[in-house]
Design a protein around this motif. Structure first.
Motif, PDB file in Angstrom:
ATOM      1  N   SER A  11      73.615 -13.398  64.270  1.00 36.58           N
ATOM      2  CA  SER A  11      74.659 -13.900  63.371  1.00 36.58           C
ATOM      3  C   SER A  11      74.364 -15.335  62.962  1.00 36.58           C
ATOM      4  CB  SER A  11      76.027 -13.871  64.061  1.00 36.58           C
ATOM      5  OG  SER A  11      76.430 -12.554  64.318  1.00 36.58           O
ATOM      6  N   ILE A  12      74.627 -15.633  61.708  1.00 34.29           N
ATOM      7  CA  ILE A  12      74.505 -17.003  61.220  1.00 34.29           C
ATOM      8  C   ILE A  12      75.892 -17.620  61.266  1.00 34.29           C
ATOM      9  CG2 ILE A  12      74.028 -18.437  59.206  1.00 34.29           C
ATOM     10  CD1 ILE A  12      71.776 -16.468  58.526  1.00 34.29           C
ATOM     11  N   TYR A  13      75.987 -18.750  61.954  1.00 35.19           N
ATOM     12  CA  TYR A  13      77.249 -19.451  62.118  1.00 35.19           C
ATOM     13  C   TYR A  13      77.418 -20.586  61.121  1.00 35.19           C
ATOM     14  CZ  TYR A  13      77.867 -17.014  66.547  1.00 35.19           C
ATOM     15  OH  TYR A  13      78.046 -16.049  67.511  1.00 35.19           O
ATOM     16  N   GLY A  14      76.303 -21.157  60.661  1.00 34.93           N
ATOM     17  CA  GLY A  14      76.366 -22.281  59.740  1.00 34.93           C
ATOM     18  C   GLY A  14      75.087 -23.079  59.780  1.00 34.93           C
ATOM     19  N   GLY A  15      75.220 -24.373  59.588  1.00 35.89           N
ATOM     20  CA  GLY A  15      74.058 -25.253  59.604  1.00 35.89           C
ATOM     21  C   GLY A  15      74.430 -26.608  60.148  1.00 35.89           C
ATOM     22  N   ILE A  16      73.417 -27.322  60.619  1.00 36.16           N
ATOM     23  CA  ILE A  16      73.601 -28.698  61.105  1.00 36.16           C
ATOM     24  C   ILE A  16      72.578 -29.563  60.389  1.00 36.16           C
ATOM     25  CG2 ILE A  16      72.131 -28.269  63.133  1.00 36.16           C
ATOM     26  CD1 ILE A  16      73.922 -30.310  64.668  1.00 36.16           C
ATOM     27  N   GLY A  17      73.019 -30.717  59.939  1.00 38.37           N
ATOM     28  CA  GLY A  17      72.133 -31.643  59.246  1.00 38.37           C
ATOM     29  C   GLY A  17      72.205 -33.028  59.849  1.00 38.37           C
ATOM     30  N   VAL A  18      71.051 -33.663  59.946  1.00 38.81           N
ATOM     31  CA  VAL A  18      70.949 -35.022  60.492  1.00 38.81           C
ATOM     32  C   VAL A  18      70.216 -35.889  59.478  1.00 38.81           C
ATOM     33  CG1 VAL A  18      70.026 -36.445  62.360  1.00 38.81           C
ATOM     34  CG2 VAL A  18      70.933 -34.164  62.871  1.00 38.81           C
ATOM     35  N   SER A  19      70.705 -37.101  59.286  1.00 43.58           N
ATOM     36  CA  SER A  19      70.061 -38.053  58.386  1.00 43.58           C
ATOM     37  C   SER A  19      70.097 -39.437  58.999  1.00 43.58           C
ATOM     38  CB  SER A  19      70.799 -38.073  57.039  1.00 43.58           C
ATOM     39  OG  SER A  19      70.265 -39.087  56.206  1.00 43.58           O
ATOM     40  N   GLY A  20      68.977 -40.151  58.891  1.00 44.86           N
ATOM     41  CA  GLY A  20      68.926 -41.537  59.341  1.00 44.86           C
ATOM     42  C   GLY A  20      67.801 -41.854  60.290  1.00 44.86           C
TER      43      GLY A  20
END
Length: 166
Positions: free
Chosen positions: A133-142
């Protein structure tokens, strides 16, 4: 015997019809609770902070809607949009942005997707997926570079994966 044959002849189409299922008119999805999304974001932030990086972290649901956003005190203003769009891109395209960065280089067949609004082809966005199952996504910047952002995002997923795989 004749009545038995007639009865079987009439019953066979009904039996076949009963075995054919109608297509489902609804479906179920799995979603992160806000608390689980927060744990992932906190773990990603802590991973980057331990390496001396000031970042922003976004967690989106499978539709790309933001559930949680955390920004460390010295992370740049750009990290808000960049982290969110990385998470959105990973969830929308169902693949990491590090992989998309490679696959969408100019001259490659997928290069056109770079013109999609909100799409960011730079490392740091990872799909949150478990048990098929795909729950969503996580993104990191910096962090200094997409690979470092990606590693922090994966640390966030690692912090919650056991909760999702039950």
């Amino acid at each position: 015997m004749r009545h038995t044959l007639i009865a079987l002849t009439l019953a066979l189409p009904l039996a076949a019809q009963a075995q054919t299922k109608a297509p489902a008119s609804s479906f179920e999805i799995k979603a992160l609770t806000p608390e689980t999304a927060l744990v992932a974001a906190q773990a990603a932030l802590a991973s980057c902070r331990a390496q001396g990086f000031q970042v922003g972290v976004a967690v989106v649901d499978r539709s790309g809607l933001t559930q949680v956003f955390l920004r460390d005190r010295f992370a740049g203003a750009h990290t808000v949009d960049v982290a969110t769009n990385k998470a959105w891109t990973a969830a929308s395209f169902r693949t990491s942005t590090l992989e998309l960065a490679n696959e969408s280089q100019p001259g490659k067949p997928m290069s056109g997707i770079r013109s999609t609004p909100r799409m960011l082809a730079v490392g740091g966005g990872v799909v949150i997926e478990a048990g098929g199952s795909i729950y969503g996504g996580i993104g990191v910047s910096g962090a200094p570079g997409g690979e470092a952002d990606d590693a922090c995002a994966r640390a966030g997923i690692k912090a919650i994966i056991d909760k999702l795989e039950f």
